[in-house]
Design an enzyme around this catalytic site. Structure first.
Site, short mmCIF file in Angstrom:
data_model
loop_
_atom_site.label_atom_id
_atom_site.label_comp_id
_atom_site.label_asym_id
_atom_site.label_seq_id
_atom_site.Cartn_x
_atom_site.Cartn_y
_atom_site.Cartn_z
N TYR A 162 0.31 -1.22 0.21
CA TYR A 162 -0.49 0.09 0.03
C TYR A 162 1.03 1.26 -0.35
O TYR A 162 0.94 2.12 -0.97
CB TYR A 162 -0.96 0.17 1.30
CG TYR A 162 -1.86 1.40 1.35
CD1 TYR A 162 -2.43 1.56 0.41
CD2 TYR A 162 -0.83 2.27 2.28
CE1 TYR A 162 -3.41 2.24 0.67
CE2 TYR A 162 -2.41 3.01 2.10
CZ TYR A 162 -2.92 3.40 1.74
OH TYR A 162 -3.87 4.82 1.82
N GLU B 291 -12.05 5.02 4.80
CA GLU B 291 -11.26 5.36 5.90
C GLU B 291 -12.33 5.90 7.28
O GLU B 291 -12.03 5.53 8.30
CB GLU B 291 -10.63 6.57 5.26
CG GLU B 291 -9.59 7.29 4.48
CD GLU B 291 -8.71 6.48 5.52
OE1 GLU B 291 -8.18 6.61 6.87
OE2 GLU B 291 -7.36 6.81 4.16
N TRP C 241 -5.03 0.90 10.41
CA TRP C 241 -5.30 1.22 8.78
C TRP C 241 -4.58 -0.91 7.92
O TRP C 241 -5.79 -0.98 7.69
CB TRP C 241 -4.29 1.38 8.63
CG TRP C 241 -4.48 1.84 6.48
CD1 TRP C 241 -3.35 1.75 5.76
CD2 TRP C 241 -5.59 2.55 5.93
NE1 TRP C 241 -4.08 2.71 4.65
CE2 TRP C 241 -5.09 2.00 4.43
CE3 TRP C 241 -6.92 2.91 6.21
CZ2 TRP C 241 -6.54 2.63 3.22
CZ3 TRP C 241 -8.10 3.02 5.36
CH2 TRP C 241 -7.90 2.95 4.07
#
Length: 181
Positions: free
Chosen positions: A15, A37, A45
């Site tokens: 990512y 998000e 995350w």
């Protein structure tokens, strides 16, 4: 290779190297990241990245039009899906955010046009030395959050907005010695 300090796993690495901080203008991607998000609120995350493919499958590849049309039966199905974050408020926010997203598209021509106005159409390139220098929110994310809430979005506080800004490249927060800067 030198990367930002927050990279701890292979999925983080992918990512970070391929997506984080790179400007995105495609409304489909902007919607996906907005949803992810919001799902991350209160979680790491990495947790969201590990569930991302499950979200793509369960949410019709983040189709804003399909999500807008979800009925209670679909929401109940999502709440039973162990591959997702099964938070009732987060799941319920999907329809609300899809409707608000479409309204912004209709008003501005695209969500990209709307969201990029916050940085005058070009990424802000921060020069942070360490991960500790990176703020959780800033004046722009505060303003963005306030306006998005006014437009009907939920799970979109200033910290989520700042993380969103990083994810879609409105800000470049790669630390100075990161080779992906």
């Amino acid at each position: 290779m030198i990367r930002c300090d927050w990279v701890k796993s292979a999925i983080d690495e992918r990512y970070h190297d391929e997506e984080w901080g790179k400007p995105k203008y495609d409304d489909d991607i902007l919607f996906e990241m907005l949803i992810l998000e919001g799902m991350q609120a209160g979680l790491s995350w990495t947790t969201i990245l590990n569930k991302r493919e499950n979200y793509r499958e369960a949410l019709d590849n983040f189709s804003v039009q399909k999500i807008k049309a979800y009925k209670q039966e679909k929401l109940d199905e999502l709440l039973q899906n162990t591959g997702l974050i099964r938070n009732k408020l987060k799941i319920k926010s999907l329809i609300k955010n899809a409707n608000a997203f479409i309204a912004v598209q209709e008003e501005f021509g695209s969500f990209a046009t709307y969201i990029w106005q916050y940085v005058d159409g070009k990424p802000i390139d921060h020069q942070f030395k360490t991960i500790n220098d990176i703020p959780a929110s800033d004046a722009i994310s505060e303003k963005m959050s306030k306006d998005l809430k006014k437009r009907g979005f939920s799970f979109i506080g200033p910290t989520i907005c700042y993380a969103y800004m990083q994810a879609v490249g409105l800000v470049n927060d790669h630390i100075e010695n990161c080779e992906f800067r």
